[in-house]
Each structure stands twice: as C-alpha cells, then as structure tokens.
Scaffold this motif. Structure first.
Motif, PDB file in Angstrom:
ATOM      1  N   ASP A  89      12.377   8.890  11.465  1.00 20.45           N
ATOM      2  CA  ASP A  89      12.603  10.032  10.575  1.00 20.45           C
ATOM      3  C   ASP A  89      12.043   9.739   9.183  1.00 20.45           C
ATOM      4  N   TYR A  90      12.241   8.515   8.727  1.00 20.21           N
ATOM      5  CA  TYR A  90      11.783   8.146   7.385  1.00 20.21           C
ATOM      6  C   TYR A  90      10.271   8.267   7.248  1.00 20.21           C
ATOM      7  N   VAL A  91       9.532   7.654   8.163  1.00 22.29           N
ATOM      8  CA  VAL A  91       8.079   7.624   8.015  1.00 22.29           C
ATOM      9  C   VAL A  91       7.485   9.020   8.189  1.00 22.29           C
ATOM     10  N   ALA A  92       8.084   9.830   9.070  1.00 21.52           N
ATOM     11  CA  ALA A  92       7.607  11.201   9.247  1.00 21.52           C
ATOM     12  C   ALA A  92       7.900  12.045   8.008  1.00 21.52           C
ATOM     13  N   ARG A  93       9.082  11.865   7.426  1.00 17.57           N
ATOM     14  CA  ARG A  93       9.452  12.645   6.234  1.00 17.57           C
ATOM     15  C   ARG A  93       8.565  12.301   5.037  1.00 17.57           C
ATOM     16  N   VAL A  94       8.344  11.012   4.811  1.00 20.03           N
ATOM     17  CA  VAL A  94       7.513  10.608   3.673  1.00 20.03           C
ATOM     18  C   VAL A  94       6.079  11.105   3.850  1.00 20.03           C
ATOM     19  N   THR A  95       5.567  11.034   5.064  1.00 22.05           N
ATOM     20  CA  THR A  95       4.210  11.536   5.325  1.00 22.05           C
ATOM     21  C   THR A  95       4.122  13.028   5.034  1.00 22.05           C
ATOM     22  N   ARG A  96       5.095  13.779   5.491  1.00 27.89           N
ATOM     23  CA  ARG A  96       5.084  15.224   5.257  1.00 27.89           C
ATOM     24  C   ARG A  96       5.214  15.535   3.761  1.00 27.89           C
ATOM     25  N   GLN A  99       8.210  -3.747  14.872  1.00 28.92           N
ATOM     26  CA  GLN A  99       7.484  -2.490  15.103  1.00 28.92           C
ATOM     27  C   GLN A  99       6.787  -2.036  13.823  1.00 28.92           C
ATOM     28  N   VAL A 100       5.596  -1.483  14.026  1.00 25.76           N
ATOM     29  CA  VAL A 100       4.861  -0.840  12.937  1.00 25.76           C
ATOM     30  C   VAL A 100       4.715   0.637  13.289  1.00 25.76           C
ATOM     31  N   LEU A 101       5.226   1.489  12.419  1.00 29.99           N
ATOM     32  CA  LEU A 101       5.166   2.931  12.632  1.00 29.99           C
ATOM     33  C   LEU A 101       4.218   3.543  11.615  1.00 29.99           C
ATOM     34  N   THR A 102       3.251   4.303  12.096  1.00 35.92           N
ATOM     35  CA  THR A 102       2.380   5.050  11.202  1.00 35.92           C
ATOM     36  C   THR A 102       2.419   6.517  11.589  1.00 35.92           C
ATOM     37  N   SER A 103       2.827   7.336  10.646  1.00 35.48           N
ATOM     38  CA  SER A 103       2.849   8.782  10.855  1.00 35.48           C
ATOM     39  C   SER A 103       1.634   9.393  10.162  1.00 35.48           C
ATOM     40  N   VAL A 104       0.986  10.303  10.847  1.00 36.73           N
ATOM     41  CA  VAL A 104      -0.197  10.989  10.320  1.00 36.73           C
ATOM     42  C   VAL A 104       0.045  12.491  10.398  1.00 36.73           C
ATOM     43  N   ALA A 105      -0.287  13.188   9.324  1.00 36.24           N
ATOM     44  CA  ALA A 105      -0.137  14.644   9.305  1.00 36.24           C
ATOM     45  C   ALA A 105      -1.400  15.277   8.733  1.00 36.24           C
ATOM     46  N   VAL A 106      -1.789  16.392   9.311  1.00 38.14           N
ATOM     47  CA  VAL A 106      -2.961  17.148   8.864  1.00 38.14           C
ATOM     48  C   VAL A 106      -2.538  18.592   8.658  1.00 38.14           C
ATOM     49  N   ALA A 107      -2.933  19.150   7.528  1.00 45.64           N
ATOM     50  CA  ALA A 107      -2.651  20.558   7.229  1.00 45.64           C
ATOM     51  C   ALA A 107      -3.958  21.297   7.000  1.00 45.64           C
ATOM     52  N   LEU A 108      -3.990  22.540   7.421  1.00 45.46           N
ATOM     53  CA  LEU A 108      -5.141  23.405   7.172  1.00 45.46           C
ATOM     54  C   LEU A 108      -4.632  24.758   6.699  1.00 45.46           C
ATOM     55  N   THR A 109      -5.036  25.136   5.499  1.00 39.12           N
ATOM     56  CA  THR A 109      -4.656  26.426   4.925  1.00 39.12           C
ATOM     57  C   THR A 109      -5.841  27.371   4.984  1.00 39.12           C
ATOM     58  N   MET A 110      -5.628  28.499   5.612  1.00 41.84           N
ATOM     59  CA  MET A 110      -6.638  29.548   5.690  1.00 41.84           C
ATOM     60  C   MET A 110      -5.979  30.841   5.248  1.00 41.84           C
ATOM     61  N   GLY A 111      -6.384  31.347   4.082  1.00 36.88           N
ATOM     62  CA  GLY A 111      -5.732  32.533   3.540  1.00 36.88           C
ATOM     63  C   GLY A 111      -4.319  32.192   3.113  1.00 36.88           C
ATOM     64  N   VAL A 112      -3.358  32.948   3.639  1.00 38.90           N
ATOM     65  CA  VAL A 112      -1.960  32.707   3.285  1.00 38.90           C
ATOM     66  C   VAL A 112      -1.240  31.882   4.352  1.00 38.90           C
ATOM     67  N   GLU A 113      -1.940  31.523   5.422  1.00 37.59           N
ATOM     68  CA  GLU A 113      -1.322  30.782   6.513  1.00 37.59           C
ATOM     69  C   GLU A 113      -1.701  29.310   6.453  1.00 37.59           C
TER      70      GLU A 113
END
Length: 204
Positions: free
Chosen positions: A49-56, A112-126
């Motif tokens: 939860d921690y690594v996902a939250r910080v990434t986001r 354990q080594v946990l790496t969270s990766v997140a990608v966002a794409l904004t097109m218009g208002v979405e």
C-alpha cells in the motif's frame, strides 16, 4: 487514446530510472514539481500500500505541474521503490549508522524489493491512469562486519532505499534474485513497457 508524440514526462530524480528508459529507447523530459511528496509511512501501512500510494502521489503532483504550466499533454511516468524485511520498510539511510544497521539486517537473509510504476495520460478533460507494483526477492550472502563497514564508507548507500543498489558495489553481496533485475534498480522494464503501450507509446 494517443499521446501527442513519443516523448513522455518522467516524474523522478533517479538517474537509474533515466538509464533504464534510455535502454529501451524511450525519450523523456523531466517533470518535477517544486513541492516534494511526503514519503512518510502511515500508521499500520503495509509495504504494498505504501509504495503504491507514494507512486500515485508523485504522479498526481507531476500531472498538476503539467497542467499549471500549460505544458503539452504527454504520458507521465512516476515510480517508487522500497525495500522490505520483517515487514519493516527500509527507506534511504540518513547517516552511516543507519546504513550500517540496514545492511546488517539484510546480511545472510532474503528480503523483498517493491517497485510501483504508474503512468497517466490526459486527453482533454479525461485522464487515464495505469499502475502496477512488481516484487522481487533478493538474497544477501552472510557479510562480515569489515565488508559492511567498508561499503558504508562509500557514497553508495545514501541515496537508495535499503542502503544499497544492485548496480553498484552491493552486487557483490547478492547471492540470488527472483524477479526483475531492472525492478530492483528502480524500474521494472517489462511492466513499464506494458503501461506505456497502454498510454499509446509504441516501443518496438
């Protein structure tokens, strides 16, 4: 959805992540917000939860910066890596004593080594967001006090979660890994490529 071009924004100061993106031919521009994301662990928060939250949080901060600066809309990539042993999250050591304690704890054991990766794409208002967390098991050999002290006398431990990097001198300590070598470095390339392709970035 299609990005404006094949260049992405990278919301990370990590030189290792830059190297790994270049390795797979991804062009990027750094997009760092002036306000640092608080990476403190919340009470009773587990490592996943921690690594996902910080990434986001890093992703959201970079997205706000893109919008405030009225920059071209491109995919934004953020990531965070944490090291876990005995359900204890090991961050970046603040001094030599803490680095010594971390490496002593890892000596002769598997963590354990946990790496969270997140990608966002904004097109218009979405905005669409894709995120994945990759986990690897890393085994350290039994280390002598002298070897640990010599390692902590170098500059390597002090900007890395868990006080080590697999791509440096600490590679001498690692007897086995199960998982992703690039994920342990800070960006699992297989998973990263999948996320970028979902955002319209063609790699091959």
């Amino acid at each position: 959805m299609k990005p404006v071009d094949r260049t992405i924004y990278l919301a990370s100061k990590s030189p290792r992540r830059r190297e790994l993106l270049r390795q797979i031919g991804i062009e990027f521009e750094l997009l760092l917000s002036e306000k640092e994301v608080d990476e403190s662990v919340l009470p009773d928060e587990g490592a996943l939860d921690y690594v996902a939250r910080v990434t986001r949080a890093k992703l959201d901060s970079a997205q706000q910066t893109m919008l405030l600066r009225q920059l071209p809309h491109r995919p934004i990539l953020a990531a965070d890596t944490t090291v876990v042993i005995d359900q204890l999250i090991l961050g970046k050591p603040v001094d030599r004593d803490e680095a010594l304690q971390m490496i002593q704890r890892l000596s002769g054991r598997t963590h354990q080594v946990l790496t969270s990766v997140a990608v966002a794409l904004t097109m218009g208002v979405e905005t669409e967001v894709w995120q994945i967390t990759q986990q690897s098991d890393v085994s350290f050999a039994e280390l002598s006090d002298a070897a640990i002290a010599a390692y902590c006398d170098t500059l390597e431990p002090y900007d890395k979660a868990g006080a080590y990097g697999i791509q440096g001198l600490a590679s001498l300590f690692i007897s086995n890994i199960v998982g992703s070598h690039s994920g342990i470095m800070g960006l699992p390339l297989f998973e990263t490529a999948q996320l970028l392709e979902k955002a319209g970035v063609r790699i091959l």
